[in-house]
Each structure stands twice: as C-alpha cells, then as structure tokens.
Enzyme design. Structure first.
Site, PDB file in Angstrom:
ATOM      1  CB  CYS A   2      -0.869   0.099   1.239  1.00 12.37           C
ATOM      2  SG  CYS A   2      -1.549  -1.664   1.406  1.00 12.37           S
ATOM      3  NE  ARG A  27       4.974   1.290  -2.503  1.00 12.56           N
ATOM      4  CZ  ARG A  27       5.946   1.022  -2.216  1.00 12.56           C
ATOM      5  NH1 ARG A  27       6.998   1.529  -2.824  1.00 12.56           N
ATOM      6  NH2 ARG A  27       6.617   0.169  -1.338  1.00 12.56           N
ATOM      7  CD1 TRP A  73      -2.866  -4.341  -4.359  1.00 10.74           C
ATOM      8  CD2 TRP A  73      -2.206  -5.920  -2.716  1.00 10.74           C
ATOM      9  NE1 TRP A  73      -2.761  -5.837  -4.613  1.00 10.74           N
ATOM     10  CE2 TRP A  73      -2.272  -6.709  -3.791  1.00 10.74           C
ATOM     11  CE3 TRP A  73      -2.082  -6.521  -1.489  1.00 10.74           C
ATOM     12  CZ2 TRP A  73      -2.152  -7.996  -3.765  1.00 10.74           C
ATOM     13  CZ3 TRP A  73      -1.672  -7.823  -1.219  1.00 10.74           C
ATOM     14  CH2 TRP A  73      -1.718  -8.635  -2.561  1.00 10.74           C
ATOM     15  CG  ASN A  99       2.017   0.936   3.664  1.00 13.48           C
ATOM     16  OD1 ASN A  99       0.596   0.960   3.611  1.00 13.48           O
ATOM     17  ND2 ASN A  99       2.910   1.276   3.037  1.00 13.48           N
ATOM     18  N   GLY A 100       1.819  -3.180   5.756  1.00 16.20           N
ATOM     19  CA  GLY A 100       2.186  -4.587   6.169  1.00 16.20           C
ATOM     20  C   GLY A 100       1.076  -5.393   6.744  1.00 16.20           C
ATOM     21  CD  GLU A 482       9.792 -10.908 -17.271  1.00 19.34           C
ATOM     22  OE1 GLU A 482       9.444 -11.642 -16.404  1.00 19.34           O
ATOM     23  OE2 GLU A 482       9.179  -9.844 -17.534  1.00 19.34           O
ATOM     24  CE  LYS A 486       6.008  -7.960 -17.312  1.00 17.77           C
ATOM     25  NZ  LYS A 486       7.041  -8.515 -16.375  1.00 17.77           N
ATOM     26  CD  GLU A 489       3.171  -8.865 -13.879  1.00 16.61           C
ATOM     27  OE1 GLU A 489       3.439  -8.641 -13.058  1.00 16.61           O
ATOM     28  OE2 GLU A 489       4.090  -9.001 -14.942  1.00 16.61           O
ATOM     29  CG  HIS A 505       9.304 -35.150 -21.520  1.00 16.08           C
ATOM     30  ND1 HIS A 505       9.689 -36.717 -21.749  1.00 16.08           N
ATOM     31  CD2 HIS A 505      10.489 -34.366 -22.003  1.00 16.08           C
ATOM     32  CE1 HIS A 505      10.757 -36.641 -22.329  1.00 16.08           C
ATOM     33  NE2 HIS A 505      11.398 -35.528 -22.335  1.00 16.08           N
ATOM     34  CE  LYS A 600       7.275  -1.457 -10.389  1.00 17.89           C
ATOM     35  NZ  LYS A 600       7.335  -2.461 -11.594  1.00 17.89           N
TER      36      LYS A 600
HETATM   37  C1  AGP Z   1       6.981  -8.419 -12.476  1.00 21.76           C
HETATM   38  O1  AGP Z   1       6.270  -7.724 -13.585  1.00 21.76           O
HETATM   39  C2  AGP Z   1       6.168  -8.429 -11.394  1.00 21.76           C
HETATM   40  N1  AGP Z   1       5.209  -7.385 -11.055  1.00 21.76           N
HETATM   41  C3  AGP Z   1       6.772  -9.144 -10.163  1.00 21.76           C
HETATM   42  O2  AGP Z   1       6.898 -10.378 -10.476  1.00 21.76           O
HETATM   43  C4  AGP Z   1       8.180  -8.283  -9.470  1.00 21.76           C
HETATM   44  O3  AGP Z   1       9.011  -8.705 -10.439  1.00 21.76           O
HETATM   45  C5  AGP Z   1       8.362  -8.842  -8.350  1.00 21.76           C
HETATM   46  O4  AGP Z   1       7.298  -8.870  -7.210  1.00 21.76           O
HETATM   47  C6  AGP Z   1       9.722  -8.552  -7.718  1.00 21.76           C
HETATM   48  O5  AGP Z   1       9.409  -7.131  -7.427  1.00 21.76           O
HETATM   49  P1  AGP Z   1      11.026  -6.577  -7.181  1.00 21.76           P
HETATM   50  O6  AGP Z   1      11.913  -6.743  -8.328  1.00 21.76           O
HETATM   51  O7  AGP Z   1      10.619  -5.200  -6.692  1.00 21.76           O
HETATM   52  O8  AGP Z   1      11.632  -6.980  -5.825  1.00 21.76           O
END
Ligand code: AGP
Length: 605
Positions: A2, A27, A73, A99-100, A482, A486, A489, A505, A600
């Site tokens: 958050c 965030r 969040w 936050n947390g 990756e 992407k 996500e 397999h 984020k």
């Molecule tokens: C990437 O597209 C993601 N949103 C996520 O996997 C991110 O890379 C991961 O949470 C790690 O974040 P950081 O690099 O800030 O540690």
C-alpha cells in the site's frame, strides 16, 4: 504494497497528501483515505476506489496543516470505505495509516473488544489506533504511546500516526515495510516510497527496521528500538517528477518499454573498460583475490526478478564457468538453506523492498553469507542490507509489470559475469566480444521498438486465445517464462512457459488450434532442435508465433530481432514479448498499469 504519505508544515495538507497518493497509487489501488488535524479534531475522508475518487470526495473546507494519507491493496478485509485507512481510535483522537501485516491482530482485537473497544473495520490495522489511544493519555508523548503500542504487535509495519491533541506532529515507524522521510523548508514529509516526495524535496532519510521518527515542521528526530536517538545522514535522490509522469505515452508500461535503449545505456555507463575488456563494478566491495575465491553463485529474487536471475545464472556459467543457479527468494528463505562460505549470493530487486527477498537476504547475512544486491532503488532496504552490489540506474519503474528493470538486471548480470569471468579464464577476446555486444544493445533495442505496429497486430490476433504456451531452450527458457509472466499479469490471458525440450513430456497434450505457442528461437547452437519442436507443434495443428533471428515457414508469424552475442540475445528477445503483452492487454481493455489483484512492491509475506 500500500502507499503511505504524511505531511506537517505551514501549508494545507490535503492537496499535498492527495498528490502524493496519486504518485503512490501504483503500489495499491483498491481504496484510499486521508486525515488532517484541525482545531484539535480529526477530519477524515475514505473511499473505496481510486485516489481520483477520494479527491472528488474531499471538500474544499477540508483544512489542516498536519495530515496522513493511504492508498490500499487489501490483505485483511475486502476493499470498502470502512476498511480504507486511516483508522481512528473510538474517541477519534488518533488516526493511523499502516502498510504490512499485523500477525497477532485477532488476539489483539479480542483483547481490546474484551476491554470494550468497538471495531469498525475488518482490517488488522485498526488495532493500532486503539492500542495507541489506550496509552496516549498517560504517555509523555505521542512517540512514547506509539512505541508502547508497537511492543504488543507481532508482524510488519510502516505506519504514520497523528493525534488530534498534538497538531503539528506526525509519528512514523518502520518494521519490514518502508518509510522514507522528506526534508523540506520548514516542512516535513514522510512516505512509503520516494515517488511521493520528489515533487517537494530531494533530501530524504530512510528509516531502518525498528526505527521511529517524530516529524515537526522545523525538523525530525529518529529513534532506535531502545528509544535512543539515532543519527541519520540525508541522501539526495536524483529521480524527479518527470520519471513519474507518463511523458505523453498512454500508459507507464509503454513508456517504460520504450525507455529501454536509455535505461540499458545507463546501466552500462562507465562500467565497460575497452582496454582490458573488463567490467568496472565499484560497488561490489571485493578485491580480485576474493572475487576468485567463490566456487558457486546462488541468485535469489521474486517474479520477474527471479526470471532475470535465471538469465544471470546462465551468463555467469557461460562466461565465468562458475556453477550458478537462481531460485525464488520466497522459497529459498523458508527451506533453511545451507549457506556456504565459498558461495556468492546475489539478491535481485527493482524496488529493493520485496519482503521475501529482504527476508532471504537477512537470513543469509545471519548465517554469514556474502550477499550482493542487483537493485534499482538507491538506498532501499535490500540495497542497504547487502554487502555490496550493482545499482541498475534504470529510473523509477511505475507500471506494476516490470520491463526496463528486467532488461537492466540482465545487463547488470552480463557485467557481473564479465567481471567474474575476466578474473578467471575468460579470454580478452571473449571479453571484447561481450563488451561490444553490450555496447550494441541500445541501438538494437531501438530497432526492435520500430516493430511495435507489427507486434500490435500480432497481439490483437492472438489476444483472444484461450491460453498461450511459451517455450524456449536453455538461454531462451527464462525469456519464455518472463514472456508468459508479462502476458498473464497484464492481459489475464492464461500463459504457461515450458522448456521446449519438455513439451513432449506432457504439455504437448494441450497443443491444438486453440492453444497457440510463442516460441523463442535464437540463431544459436539450439536452432535445429528448436525447429524440430516447431515441427512437432505444427503436426498437432498448433499455431506458432516465433520470436527469433531468422524467418521460418514452420511458424505462422515471426518477429525478427537483431542478433547479438549468443549470451546476450535473451535481453533482446524479451522486448517483443513485453510489447506483445502490452498490446494484448490494451486490446482486451485491461487496466494495463494496475492489473487486478497485484501491487508494485510486495512488502508483505
Ligand atoms: C513483474 O512484472 C512483477 N510485477 C513481479 O513479479 C516483480 O518482478 C516481483 O514482485 C519482484 O519485485 P522487485 O523486483 O521489486 O523485488
């Protein structure tokens, strides 16, 4: 996860808080709220929805020069007006943003309810306002009341607290969730991320875990867990508001994809030596003898950071001939890893705040491990925790989906692999080959970006598929992972990544016209094997989008990227997949920069 922002000074707090929240919205973005202190009373507004909804709900008469704000969040309790922060004590004297996660929130809630406290929300955070309110009368200061309350808390927090009876004062504290102070002219700010501060000041102070700070208009004091005052040296941040604007692009994601020629150039700047064909990485804090002493490299990170770590492991094995592997930090930290003195550990994080990665680094340090950080955010918790490292200098990444940090991390690994290789057996000729390859990257990325329209058409063509398979071999496999990450996500299209060699397999059973495959086919020693796999997919009527270096009639569609050195090709092969995911998400009308259920920085476990 958050976002927190706080202000104390001579100005109206609400516009500053709202502007800060806007910048932190990446965030967390399911609800938001603000509280200001005015005439020894709190004014509060909280709404389910975006910061823009909150701004519309804040009336013009919402005056007060001390305040706190939050964008949420959800972890405990659904997104709603009441679950939004700030949370108030029953007498409406104390307001808290958090936050947390408070792990013993249920027990604390039961105890407080037993004492007659009425809870309004379902959140774990609300216990904090009630706990602080119970001691604030008898404590000498708000800071003392906060400290006492936090003693009963198990879990993680970044908090900001105001007391209606103490206008002109904000108390913040941190344990596992970032808090940064911003030093202004006769005004002070605090936030969970410098993004909220750069419009007002570049002078910042990062709180350490266990620290608490008292902010007043004329300055701040920080205290350690033992209540003793700590001395802090302000840092100057070089990120400005321009980094946090979309800069004319429709989305941050597209802006950040397009920035990659520059961001890679910044990661490489001043680090390549053309005389000896080595990399200069001053931040490693290791001499040549120590650099030669490692017999293994273990890389940890989460999500895309982990996938870039897989590219890194491959680079280190190939160039330095040191056994290397990558593992999700979130798994590593829980399996009681064997920590060896002759292993070099490398932690990767864009934000530098990912809790799982931070906890893994702390565990490694506790066991005497040597940890380097490859981190984007200067002064972040992971960067501070590591023994040394490489900053990416990619500038802030705002879109939830990581792009420029991913490619910059891979480039930083190429530098590290070159460095480790050249103190071992990597020849000057191979060193030169890698240096030249790295220098060529920015122009080659520009060339790929010119194909955006072609990739957009392909994204529209495939976006409505039920799901997509991504395959790659060896160097191509992390690229495939990756690419799948992407796509799922940002577009919510189901995507699976497999080593191309593993298809037969099991996953080949999924292949058919409704499950197209994105195949990563570089022009390297695996080319023939990859083409054989494409033949197997075609034989099952599977449609293929190939990303590689040469057209093939085995594929329905091709995206051709410029060829670099084999070891560096993964960096370039990743970029069409970023554009593909972006345009698929746009075609499907997704909230590109703020995908559902994600945030984020994942600063919770
Ligand atoms: C990437 O597209 C993601 N949103 C996520 O996997 C991110 O890379 C991961 O949470 C790690 O974040 P950081 O690099 O800030 O540690």
């Amino acid at each position: 996860m958050c976002g927190i922002v706080a202000y104390v000074g001579p100005k109206d707090a609400a516009p500053i808080l709202l502007e800060g929240l806007q910048r932190l919205e990446y965030r967390g973005y399911d609800s938001a709220g603000v509280a200001v202190v005015a005439s020894r009373a709190l004014k509060t507004r909280k709404v389910k929805g975006r910061v823009a909804d909150l701004a519309a709900a804040v009336p013009a008469r919402f005056k007060g020069t001390t305040g706190i704000g939050h964008t949420r969040w959800a972890t405990h309790g659904v997104p709603s007006d009441v679950n939004a922060h700030p949370h108030l004590s029953s007498d409406e004297r104390i307001a808290v943003v958090h936050n947390g996660i408070i792990e013993n929130a249920d027990a604390l809630r039961q105890r407080l309810e037993g004492e007659g406290v009425k809870f309004l929300s379902e959140t774990d955070s609300e216990v904090l306002s009630h706990l602080i309110a119970r001691t604030v009368e008898e404590a000498d200061s708000l800071e003392e009341a906060v400290r006492r309350a936090l003693k009963s808390v198990v879990g993680t927090y970044g908090i900001a607290v105001v007391d209606a009876q103490r206008p002109g004062e904000v108390v913040v504290a941190r344990l596992g969730s970032p808090i940064v102070l911003g030093i202004g002219e006769k005004e002070m700010f605090a936030a969970s991320d410098v993004a909220a501060l750069v419009r007002y000041t570049r002078q910042v102070v990062h709180l350490e875990d266990g620290e608490l700070a008292v902010l007043k208009a004329d300055g701040f004091h920080t205290f350690g867990g033992d209540a003793r005052e700590t001395a802090k040296q302000p840092l100057t941040v070089d990120w400005d508001t321009g980094h946090y604007d979309t800069g004319g692009y429709e989305h941050y994601l597209l802006k950040e994809i397009s920035e990659q020629p520059d961001t890679i150039a910044r990661t490489l700047r001043g680090r390549l030596d053309d005389r000896f064909h080595v990399a200069h990485l001053g931040g490693l804090n290791m001499d040549a003898r120590e650099t030669r002493s490692f017999r293994r490299v273990k890389i940890i990170g989460c999500g895309s950071a982990y996938y870039s770590g897989q590219i890194g492991a491959q680079l280190i094995e190939e160039l330095a001939r040191i056994p290397a592997d990558a593992e999700p930090a979130s798994e590593f930290r829980y399996r009681s890893p064997v920590v060896e003195a002759d292993t070099l550990y490398v932690a990767i994080s864009q934000s530098g705040e990912t809790y799982d990665t931070l906890a893994a680094v702390q565990e490694l340090k506790r066991k005497g491990g040597r940890v380097l950080g490859i981190v984007n955010t200067v002064g972040s918790a992971i960067a501070r925790e590591c023994d040394g490292g490489v900053y990416l200098h990619a500038g802030p990444e705002v879109s939830v989906a990581s792009t420029k940090a991913f490619t910059s991390t891979a480039a930083a690994f190429a530098l590290l692999a070159l460095h480790l290789g050249r103190v071992r057996d990597l020849s000057p000729a191979d060193g030169r080959r890698i240096c030249e390859g790295l220098r060529a990257l920015p122009e080659q990325i520009k060339e790929i970006l010119t194909q955006e329209e072609h990739i957009r058409e392909l994204a529209h063509k495939y976006a409505t598929s039920a799901g997509m398979m991504f395959i790659g071999r060896v160097r191509g496999y992390p690229v495939a992972r990756e690419g799948a990450q992407k796509l799922k996500e940002v577009s919510y299209v189901h995507a699976e990544a497999y080593p191309a060699s593993e298809l037969k397999h099991g996953p080949l059973a999924l292949i058919g016209p409704e499950m197209p495959t994105v195949a990563i086919v570089p022009d390297d020693e695996m080319l023939d094997k990859n083409l054989t796999t494409l033949g197997e997919i075609r034989a099952r009527s599977g449609r293929i989008l190939m990303v590689g270096h040469r057209e093939t009639d085995q594929a329905d569609d091709c995206v051709i990227v410029p060829k670099n050195q084999n070891e560096l090709d993964p960096i370039l092969l990743s970029i069409p997949l970023q554009l593909f995911a972006y345009h698929a998400a746009v075609a499907l009308g997704r909230d590109v920069d703020r995908p559902r259920n994600l945030a984020k920085s994942v600063t919770v476990e």
